[in-house]
Design a protein around this motif. Structure first.
Motif, PDB file in Angstrom:
ATOM      1  N   MET A   1       0.835  -1.200   0.000  1.00  0.00           N
ATOM      2  CA  MET A   1       0.000   0.000   0.000  1.00  0.00           C
ATOM      3  C   MET A   1       0.875   1.256   0.000  1.00  0.00           C
ATOM      4  O   MET A   1       1.557   1.532   0.977  1.00  0.00           O
ATOM      5  N   SER A   2       0.868   1.990  -1.108  1.00  0.00           N
ATOM      6  CA  SER A   2       1.782   3.126  -1.214  1.00  0.00           C
ATOM      7  C   SER A   2       1.281   4.358  -0.453  1.00  0.00           C
ATOM      8  O   SER A   2       2.042   5.292  -0.208  1.00  0.00           O
ATOM      9  N   ILE A   3      -0.020   4.323  -0.113  1.00  0.00           N
ATOM     10  CA  ILE A   3      -0.608   5.428   0.653  1.00  0.00           C
ATOM     11  C   ILE A   3      -1.378   4.820   1.812  1.00  0.00           C
ATOM     12  O   ILE A   3      -2.138   3.872   1.622  1.00  0.00           O
ATOM     13  N   LYS A   4      -1.179   5.373   3.019  1.00  0.00           N
ATOM     14  CA  LYS A   4      -2.037   4.953   4.129  1.00  0.00           C
ATOM     15  C   LYS A   4      -3.067   6.070   4.325  1.00  0.00           C
ATOM     16  O   LYS A   4      -2.707   7.265   4.288  1.00  0.00           O
ATOM     17  N   ARG A  18       6.153   4.724   0.904  1.00  0.00           N
ATOM     18  CA  ARG A  18       7.172   3.956   0.171  1.00  0.00           C
ATOM     19  C   ARG A  18       8.528   4.325   0.795  1.00  0.00           C
ATOM     20  O   ARG A  18       9.407   4.893   0.115  1.00  0.00           O
ATOM     21  N   PRO A  19       8.695   4.053   2.086  1.00  0.00           N
ATOM     22  CA  PRO A  19       9.878   4.574   2.794  1.00  0.00           C
ATOM     23  C   PRO A  19      11.206   4.107   2.219  1.00  0.00           C
ATOM     24  O   PRO A  19      12.199   4.833   2.319  1.00  0.00           O
ATOM     25  N   ASP A  20      11.249   2.913   1.593  1.00  0.00           N
ATOM     26  CA  ASP A  20      12.524   2.409   1.049  1.00  0.00           C
ATOM     27  C   ASP A  20      13.084   3.302  -0.051  1.00  0.00           C
ATOM     28  O   ASP A  20      14.295   3.322  -0.293  1.00  0.00           O
ATOM     29  N   THR A  52       1.428  13.537   5.497  1.00  0.00           N
ATOM     30  CA  THR A  52       2.768  13.324   6.047  1.00  0.00           C
ATOM     31  C   THR A  52       3.416  12.120   5.366  1.00  0.00           C
ATOM     32  O   THR A  52       2.842  11.567   4.417  1.00  0.00           O
ATOM     33  N   GLY A  53       4.614  11.750   5.811  1.00  0.00           N
ATOM     34  CA  GLY A  53       5.319  10.631   5.180  1.00  0.00           C
ATOM     35  C   GLY A  53       5.767   9.598   6.207  1.00  0.00           C
ATOM     36  O   GLY A  53       6.028   9.943   7.362  1.00  0.00           O
ATOM     37  N   GLU A  54       5.875   8.369   5.770  1.00  0.00           N
ATOM     38  CA  GLU A  54       6.341   7.272   6.637  1.00  0.00           C
ATOM     39  C   GLU A  54       7.871   7.203   6.569  1.00  0.00           C
ATOM     40  O   GLU A  54       8.453   7.411   5.501  1.00  0.00           O
TER      41      GLU A  54
END
Ligand code: T3D
Length: 257
Positions: A1-4, A18-20, A52-54
């Protein structure tokens, strides 16, 4: 899942996931982000949006591996089908959009943040107009918002040089609203979003519409916009509630109607 995507206390929370690859955008993530924004737009239970971002980055812009893949989307489609609709949605949703920049924001990632209504950034964050380093021009509304936020000269330099701008400098330039301790960024941004979600949503939406139009109107036309939107705000139930609560010396309960 690219978006939560989740909803709590009237706030639609969208997290790039997509933290990687530092939450860089591939087509799937861009379309999922559009879907989440569209849901925020039409769902009346959602009265503020938090982006925000993971992981350690907010967003590193376009996924460059996808951009050069022979079977990937063409550059024109990336701009037209991914980023342009995202920026248009952020500006057209008549609800506050808060951005919690949790890590580096580069390329389209920086400019998506700049399109939001209120930008919080962690103290260790940096903003990079990374496009010039790979021979591209700033997209995602960057050439529209950045010169209006910090002035033409500084925007030109940042866009040509691709400098890394630290959060404190971004604040001093007027690029963002507030710098928080990294550990406090999310709690503070959520508190702000939840506060806004309890405020008169239609009035905030009309404020956003007036600000959007102020970007190109002259004073005479803008005064007409204010007259029209103030008239509309005056017809909302929340205006009635706000005035009555003030006169009765009690806390107002706004319903976003
Ligand atoms: O077709 C089009 O391109 C049109 C659309 C344009 C819109 C744009 O956004 S263009 C601008 C694209 N973005 C960039 O040029 C930024 C590229 N990234 C960086 O410059 C650096 O990663 C950062 C300054 C953002 C962070 O640096 P650092 O040292 O903290 O992290 P890193 O080691 O460079 O990256 C960590 C990983 O993420 C790494 O993968 P690995 O080695 O662990 O397997 C790296 O390749 C990956 N990554 C970072 N950014 C991107 C990326 N992978 C794909 N695309 C990226 N944009």
């Amino acid at each position: 899942m690219s978006i939560k995507f989740s909803t709590e206390n009237g706030v639609g929370r969208i997290t790039f996931n997509r933290p990687d690859v530092l939450n860089s955008f591939n087509r799937e993530m861009a379309l999922a982000f559009q879907d989440a924004l569209n849901e925020c737009k039409k769902n009346n239970e959602i009265r503020a949006i938090l982006i925000t971002g993971e992981g350690r980055a907010f967003c590193a812009g376009q996924d460059l591996a996808e951009a050069i893949a022979t079977d990937g989307p063409a550059l024109q489609s990336i701009v037209r089908e991914h980023y342009n609709p995202i920026i248009t949605l952020i500006r057209e949703i008549e609800k506050p959009v808060i951005c919690a920049v949790n890590g580096v924001a580069a390329g389209a990632g920086a400019n998506i943040a700049l399109a939001c209504d209120i930008i919080f950034a962690g103290e260790s964050v940096s903003f990079i107009q990374a496009f010039s380093k790979i021979g591209l021009i700033p997209d995602s509304g960057g050439t529209y918002f950045l010169p209006r936020l910090i002035g033409f000269q500084k925007a030109t330099a940042l866009m040509m040089l691709g400098d890394k701008v630290k959060a404190a400098d971004a604040l001093a330039m007027g690029m963002i609203y507030k710098v928080c301790d990294d550990s406090n960024l999310l709690p503070e941004s959520i508190a702000c979003a939840e506060k806004l979600a309890k405020m008169p949503t239609k009035g905030l939406g009309y404020t956003k519409r007036a600000l959007n139009q102020s970007m190109f109107n002259n004073l005479e036309d803008q005064l007409k916009v204010e007259e029209e939107l103030q008239t509309a705000a005056g017809k909302t139930l929340d205006y009635n509630e706000g005035v009555n609560a003030f006169l009765q010396k009690r806390e107002a309960i706004f319903k976003g109607e």
